[in-house]
Structure formats: C-alpha cells, structure tokens
Design an enzyme around this catalytic site. Sequence first.
Site, mmCIF file in Angstrom:
data_model
loop_
_atom_site.group_PDB
_atom_site.id
_atom_site.type_symbol
_atom_site.label_atom_id
_atom_site.label_comp_id
_atom_site.label_asym_id
_atom_site.label_seq_id
_atom_site.Cartn_x
_atom_site.Cartn_y
_atom_site.Cartn_z
ATOM 1 N N GLY A 99 2.509 -5.160 2.589
ATOM 2 C CA GLY A 99 3.762 -5.346 3.604
ATOM 3 C C GLY A 99 3.880 -6.624 3.759
ATOM 4 N N CYS A 159 -3.928 -4.547 0.458
ATOM 5 C CA CYS A 159 -3.478 -5.922 0.679
ATOM 6 C C CYS A 159 -2.992 -5.702 2.442
ATOM 7 C CB CYS A 159 -2.261 -6.123 0.140
ATOM 8 S SG CYS A 159 -1.555 -8.061 0.238
ATOM 9 N N TYR A 160 -1.820 -5.798 2.888
ATOM 10 C CA TYR A 160 -1.647 -5.696 4.258
ATOM 11 C C TYR A 160 -2.632 -4.296 4.904
ATOM 12 C CZ TYR A 160 0.629 -5.408 8.914
ATOM 13 O OH TYR A 160 0.876 -5.536 10.177
ATOM 14 N N HIS A 185 -3.456 -5.666 -5.532
ATOM 15 C CA HIS A 185 -2.716 -4.626 -5.746
ATOM 16 C C HIS A 185 -3.251 -3.606 -6.874
ATOM 17 C CE1 HIS A 185 0.640 -5.623 -2.725
ATOM 18 N NE2 HIS A 185 -0.022 -6.813 -2.809
ATOM 19 N N GLU A 205 -2.052 -1.059 -7.569
ATOM 20 C CA GLU A 205 -0.842 -0.171 -8.151
ATOM 21 C C GLU A 205 -0.077 -0.639 -9.275
ATOM 22 O OE1 GLU A 205 -0.970 -1.551 -5.566
ATOM 23 O OE2 GLU A 205 0.866 -2.271 -4.611
ATOM 24 N N ASP A 215 18.925 14.312 -15.819
ATOM 25 C CA ASP A 215 18.876 14.284 -14.428
ATOM 26 C C ASP A 215 19.714 15.509 -13.912
ATOM 27 O OD1 ASP A 215 17.224 12.232 -15.120
ATOM 28 O OD2 ASP A 215 18.859 10.744 -14.135
ATOM 29 N N LYS A 226 11.857 9.155 -13.833
ATOM 30 C CA LYS A 226 12.359 9.883 -15.079
ATOM 31 C C LYS A 226 11.218 10.593 -15.886
ATOM 32 C CE LYS A 226 16.073 9.398 -17.474
ATOM 33 N NZ LYS A 226 17.565 9.423 -16.677
#
Length: 522
Positions: A57, A84-85, A174, A176, A232, A379
Amino acid sequence: MSVNRNPVVVIDFGAQYAELIARRVREAHIFSVLLPYTTSCDEIFALNPQAIVLTGGPADVSEKDAPRIPKGLLDAGVPVFGICYGFQEIANTLNGQTRKARVGEYGLVEMQVNNVGQKNKLFENMPDTEEVWMSHKIEVSNLPEGFKNYASTLDTKIAAFGNEDKKIYGVQWHPEVVHTEYGQQMLENFLKKIANIKENWTADFIIENQVNKIRSQIGDKKAICGLSGGVDSAVAAALVNKAIGKNLKCVFINHGLLREREEKSVEIDFCKSTGANLLVANDSKLFLEKLKGVKDPEQKRKIIGEQFIRSFEKAVSSLDDDFGFLVQGTLYPDIVESGGGAKKEAGASTANIKSHHNVGGLPDDMKFELVEPLKNLFKDEVREIGKALGLPDFIVKRQPFPGPGLAVRIVGEVNGRNLSILRAADEIAREVLEPYYEKIWQCPIVLLADVKTVGVKGDERHFGHPIVLRPVASEDAMTADWFELPKDVLTKVSNRITNEVKEITRVVVDVTQKPPGTIEWE
Ligand code: XMP
C-alpha cells in the site's frame, strides 16, 4: 474426504496489485477473497479463513492515520503473509521497528537468502539468490520478538522475516508481480507448505459458488442478459441460465458495430450450444444515426452505452414478462480500468482510463439491477468456466472484442462506408492470422478514417486510408506487449488488404506496449 472450501482472505491496504494477489492465490487453485483493511476481525473470522495475506500500500506505517491491521488479526493462530506495506505493518503491530530507508529500492533488486531462510519452508524450491521486484522507501529496522530474519538485499538488511510458531511471515518485495521470478513459488510455499491448504479453486467450484450467489440475488424473479457475441457475455449468460433456467431471457441488440458474420453466429451458434432463450433486436440504424458526426472516443462510448440500455428497455418492454435484473459479463479489468475495483470500496480511487460501455457508460436512471457474476475474474478464468459449462471452443476461445465494437476501431466518424471498409479488412486479417490466435491475445484491426495517404494502384495515384494491425500478447489485458508476427504473414495480410479493399492504400503495425498505449485505439 471433502475439500475445505474456506477462503484465503487478502486484506487490501490500497495496493495497486491487490486483485492481482487474490488472483495469484487462485492461480495456486486456492479460493481467495479480497477485503478492505477497514473490515473488522469479526467479519474476517466469520469466513473461517485458512490463511491471510496482507497487501502492499502507498502509506507510511509511522503516520498516525496509516491503515492498520484489523485488531486481533495476528493473535488468532491463522497463518499470515505480509507483502511490502503488510510486512512493515506486521513489524509495527508486533513491536518491531520501521524507519525511513537510507536508500529506497525501486524495480528489480538482488535478494540473498541467509542460512536461516534456507531452512525455512517459505524458500523451498527457490535459489538462494533471486531478483525480486521492490517498491519501498520505508524499511523494517528491528525484528518483532520471536521473529527471524531470512533474507537481505544490498540496502535492506531485513528483507524477509517469519515466526514459525505463530506462522506469521512477510517479505519486503512483491512476489505477486511477474518480474519476481520465484514469486508464485513463494506464495505457494506459504499457502500449501506453511498454511497446509489443499487446492480447492476449480471451475466446478466457481460455478457452484456463482450459481448460489445468482440464485440468492435474483430469487424467483426474471433476468435479462445482453449478449454481445463475445466470450464474457456468453459465459455470464450460461452461468445465469444454469442458476435460474427459463427465468433468463437473452437479448441480442444488434448495434450494427459487429464484425462480418458475427450477428449470425450469436443468433444460431450460441443458441444451439446453450439452449438459451433469445430475442434479437436490430437497432443498427438507430445507433448509426446517434453516432453521426461523432469522432470523440469517449463520446462514442457514452452514446453506445446509453443507446444500448435504451434499446434493451425497448426490447424488454415488448415482452410480457417483468424483468428487474440485467446480467452483464463485466470482468475485473473492466472495473479497474473504469476507475473502480476493491480500492474504490476501500475509499481510494483509480484513474478512469476508458469508459467501458458495460461499466462507466451506463445511464444513471437505468431501470435494472445489475448481475455481474464474472466481475472478480480475469479472462482466462472466464474461459475455463465457459469450458466447464460446456460452451463450444469457438465461443470460449474467441478473442476479446470491445462492447462498443468497431466504433472504437474507426478513428473518425462511424458510418456505413467506414464500417464496410473496416469489416472487409478485418475479415482478411482474421483469415490470415487465424493460425496465430493461440499465441496472440487479440489483434484489433483499426481504420484511420480521418487520415488519407498516397499510394499507387494500377499505375495510378491513389489517395486512400491506412489500416493498423494491433497484434498483442497479454495475460489479462491489464498490460500487453506487441506481438511480432513473421514477415511473410505480415506481407500476406498487407498485400491482400491493399489489393482487395480498394479504399486502403497502406497497412501499418502498431508496436506500442500497454502501458503507455491501450490495446484498442479509442
Ligand atoms: P484497452 O483498450 O483498455 O482494452 O487496453 C483492454 C481490453 O478490454 C477490451 N475493451 C472493452 N471491452 N467494453 C468491453 O467489454 C469496452 O468498452 C471495451 N473497451 C476495450 C479490449 O478489447 C481489450 O481486450
């Protein structure tokens, strides 16, 4: 033995990558939900989470009003992983220390795992030295009691820590983002080896989950679904069809902005494969009238979004039933790029890049309540669900196509002439590029109707338009890279388009990454 379906709860501290973290957990085939940091512990534990991940964050943990870990979260014995944060805030909450870093780290940084870290499950199947992606100016300067330091970088001594007894861990970088090479491995080590979570996120489970949600939202009332011909809306319709059966009516508004032969494909092929109940309303003339003289992309989107709903209301009012719900195939990236997402719920905001017609462009006085069963999904997840629902490949594997259709692929006025030029060029490009569709995410073909360029056709000067090919590779359309098609393929597309479409004098290839460019031109 039944699988534990309880989620991993991802607590969002206003991170840019919050939904991406939730998605990475799901990529490990584990169910996850994203909640803002303002959620109380009671609400979080009511979900019986199997583990908790704290996101990064933008705030500074030392500030008085900085977001805090919900009180009591770290005392419950549930495994926690801070990023991180989240990592800094674990230190802060448990009486460790943080301070402004002497040198902030941004981008790729080399991280070294120490002897203690090497013995820890968090680092299993990972090299001792790894490039990790950093973005911080605060650092953890003192470990909380009972915690061990696992890794360092040149400028950050405590770059990862953990307390094995409490099963609380954290990293400064990070994991991710794709740039951290072993990021997914580390996340899976935490989830599967430390928190001992068994895989539980399968297409069948998502379907079961969504069907229950849809049933409780719609009850025994009736819903209408707008089919666009894309994957979709088809998957959203098939899901709702499974949930409420004959109480769903699908409506296909032909706005006249589709590619060659697509209307027929929705009318015939979709219905055949799903058994859905379909009403076709052809309002293409009306859309074209409203778009007359309009060149601004946002204005085009707003006009189409608004007319789409009006056409819907008109089509629906021609039916005897009373529909209170509108089903839309909105995906998570649509919401984020229209300035929404979990951050918005947490009080922060994201910039409005484009008003996607099924999010930002809806009129305020719309008469329907929205049902958006795919709004937390990406997707590729939607494609998996479509497959599991039995939709045929030609629908599930279709390239993404924007709701406002060819209108946002004509730079200039959307009129019959420009549409037929673009359709002809698009048809040729699709035919030639078909063998590459497994590799490319999508390839918009764009007509620069407002640009004229000199060429030679039949020994004569010819003043025509350029056509742009925009082949991109992407994982989820949030970012994209241009895709390098072989020269002979490009030559073939170019030769055929310039020979067969008389108004086109030039074919160009767009080699812009996203960001800064978006995938569609408008
Ligand atoms: P951009 O152009 O924003 O596109 O990089 C990201 C992805 O979204 C598709 N797209 C849309 N989809 N309604 C939609 O349903 C829209 O208004 C819209 N605009 C863009 C685009 O094709 C790409 O896959």
